[in-house]
Scaffold this motif. Sequence first.
Motif, PDB file in Angstrom:
ATOM      1  N   GLU A 228       0.843  -1.198   0.000  1.00  0.00           N
ATOM      2  CA  GLU A 228       0.000   0.000   0.000  1.00  0.00           C
ATOM      3  C   GLU A 228       0.877   1.246   0.000  1.00  0.00           C
ATOM      4  OE1 GLU A 228      -3.632   2.223   2.438  1.00  0.00           O
ATOM      5  OE2 GLU A 228      -2.634   0.478   3.342  1.00  0.00           O
TER       6      GLU A 228
ATOM      7  N   ASP B  77       0.746   5.624   0.068  1.00  0.00           N
ATOM      8  CA  ASP B  77      -0.085   6.769   0.451  1.00  0.00           C
ATOM      9  C   ASP B  77      -0.024   7.831  -0.641  1.00  0.00           C
ATOM     10  OD1 ASP B  77      -1.564   8.611   1.949  1.00  0.00           O
ATOM     11  OD2 ASP B  77       0.238   9.466   2.845  1.00  0.00           O
ATOM     12  N   SER B  78      -1.196   8.322  -1.039  1.00  0.00           N
ATOM     13  CA  SER B  78      -1.237   9.377  -2.058  1.00  0.00           C
ATOM     14  C   SER B  78      -1.771  10.682  -1.472  1.00  0.00           C
ATOM     15  CB  SER B  78      -2.092   8.932  -3.248  1.00  0.00           C
ATOM     16  OG  SER B  78      -3.400   8.570  -2.824  1.00  0.00           O
TER      17      SER B  78
ATOM     18  N   GLY C 193       0.028   3.387   4.505  1.00  0.00           N
ATOM     19  CA  GLY C 193       0.606   3.468   3.176  1.00  0.00           C
ATOM     20  C   GLY C 193       2.030   3.992   3.201  1.00  0.00           C
TER      21      GLY C 193
ATOM     22  N   ASN D 237      -3.876   1.287  -3.119  1.00  0.00           N
ATOM     23  CA  ASN D 237      -3.979   2.697  -2.767  1.00  0.00           C
ATOM     24  C   ASN D 237      -5.417   3.035  -2.404  1.00  0.00           C
ATOM     25  OD1 ASN D 237      -4.582   5.671  -4.331  1.00  0.00           O
ATOM     26  ND2 ASN D 237      -2.980   5.620  -2.776  1.00  0.00           N
TER      27      ASN D 237
ATOM     28  N   THR E  95      -2.738   9.761  -7.186  1.00  0.00           N
ATOM     29  CA  THR E  95      -2.408   8.344  -7.377  1.00  0.00           C
ATOM     30  C   THR E  95      -1.747   8.138  -8.733  1.00  0.00           C
ATOM     31  OG1 THR E  95      -4.323   7.693  -6.035  1.00  0.00           O
ATOM     32  CG2 THR E  95      -3.353   5.993  -7.441  1.00  0.00           C
TER      33      THR E  95
END
Length: 351
Positions: free
Chosen positions: A131, A133-134, A140, A167, A174
Motif C-alpha cells: 500500500e 499513500d497518495s 501506506g 492505494n 495516485t
Amino acid sequence: MDLATLETPVPVVDLDIVEANLKRMQAYCDAHGIALRPHIKTHKIPRLALHQVELGARGITCQKLGEAEVMAAAGLDDILISYPLLGAGKAERLAALSRRVRMRVSVDNPVAVATAAEAARQGAEIGLLVEFDSGNGRTGVTSIDGVVELARRIRETPGLRYDGLMNYPVSPRTGEILRELLPRLKAEGLEPAIISGGGTPNAFRTHEMAPVTELRVGTYIYNDRMQVAAGHAGWEDCAFALHVTVISRPEPHRAIIDAGSKTFAADIMPAGPQEGHGYFPDYPGARLEKMSEEHGMVDLSGCDRKPEIGQRLRVIPNHVCPVSNLHDRIAVTRGGAFQEFWDVAARGRSQ
C-alpha cells in the motif's frame, strides 16, 4: 408482516435499489477492463457478498480478519484484507484462512510482512499488495524508494507472493505517483500484476485518474448522504434507511425520535455538524441536530409541515457503513413490500 408494523428503530434495505447499484458498478468496471473487488465492510452480509461475485466481482475485500472468517465460512473465496496484520495471533488466524481460501493482504511495513510470512509458514502461500499513500495520511508507504524496498523484501521472503500495489482513495495524485513508481518497479523486475484502488465517491472516474486494474468499493451497494453530496449517487440510489418514530413534540419546532447514538453513527457531513446526522426524505427541512443514546433531537424549524407524535419517518444516514455495523439485522424489501430479516453476520468483527 407489513413494513409499517415493524417496531422502530429498524434499518430497512430496498433490494431493488441494491440490485441496481450493484449492476451499475459492475457494468462500469466491465466497460473499463477493471476487476471489481467489492468491500464488504459496508453490508457485512454473506448473501450480498455472494451475489456481488455472481454478478461478476473477482472476489471480495475485508478490512479485518473477523470479517474474512465470516465470509470464508459462508463460501466466499479469493479474499483481500486491505489492512496491515501484526502479531502472532493474527498470523495464526491468517494461516487458518489461507488453508481454506485464497488470501491476499496489504502491507506497508516490514513487521506486517513478517506476520504474513509466519502465516504462510503455518498455512499456504499468501499474496501481498504494497500500500502506498497518495495524500490520505492514513496507512501506506510514503516514498517511492520505500515501496520498491518493501516489494523487494516480499519477493525475497519464502511463502509470500508479491502481487502488486494498493492505494486509497484513488485520486489524480495516485496517477502521478504511479507514473514515477511503475518504471522503477519494472526495472527491478517487480512490475505489479495488480494495482488495486479504492473509494466509492469518485469510483466512476477511476479510469481517468490512474491505471488501476482492480477497484475496491463498499458504500456503493447502499449509498448514503455523503455519496449524494459527493455526486456519486442521488437520493433514489440510497437503499438503506432507518425507520424511526416520533415519540415526543415538546415544542412546535422540535421532535424527538426513538433513535439516538446507538442507532445512528456520529459521522458529520463535510460542511460540519450544522447539517445534522441524517437526511429525512419526506421532511427535507428537518435536521437531526443532536443525539443522546436513545433519543434523537430533530429541529423542525425549516419544515413547512411537521410530523406528529406517533408518525414514522425515514432517515438516510450520513455514512452508512458504521450505521450498518450497529445493527444485528436488517429488514429487506422488494417492490416496497417487506420480505424478511437478514442477519448482519459480520457486524462487530473489528479484530
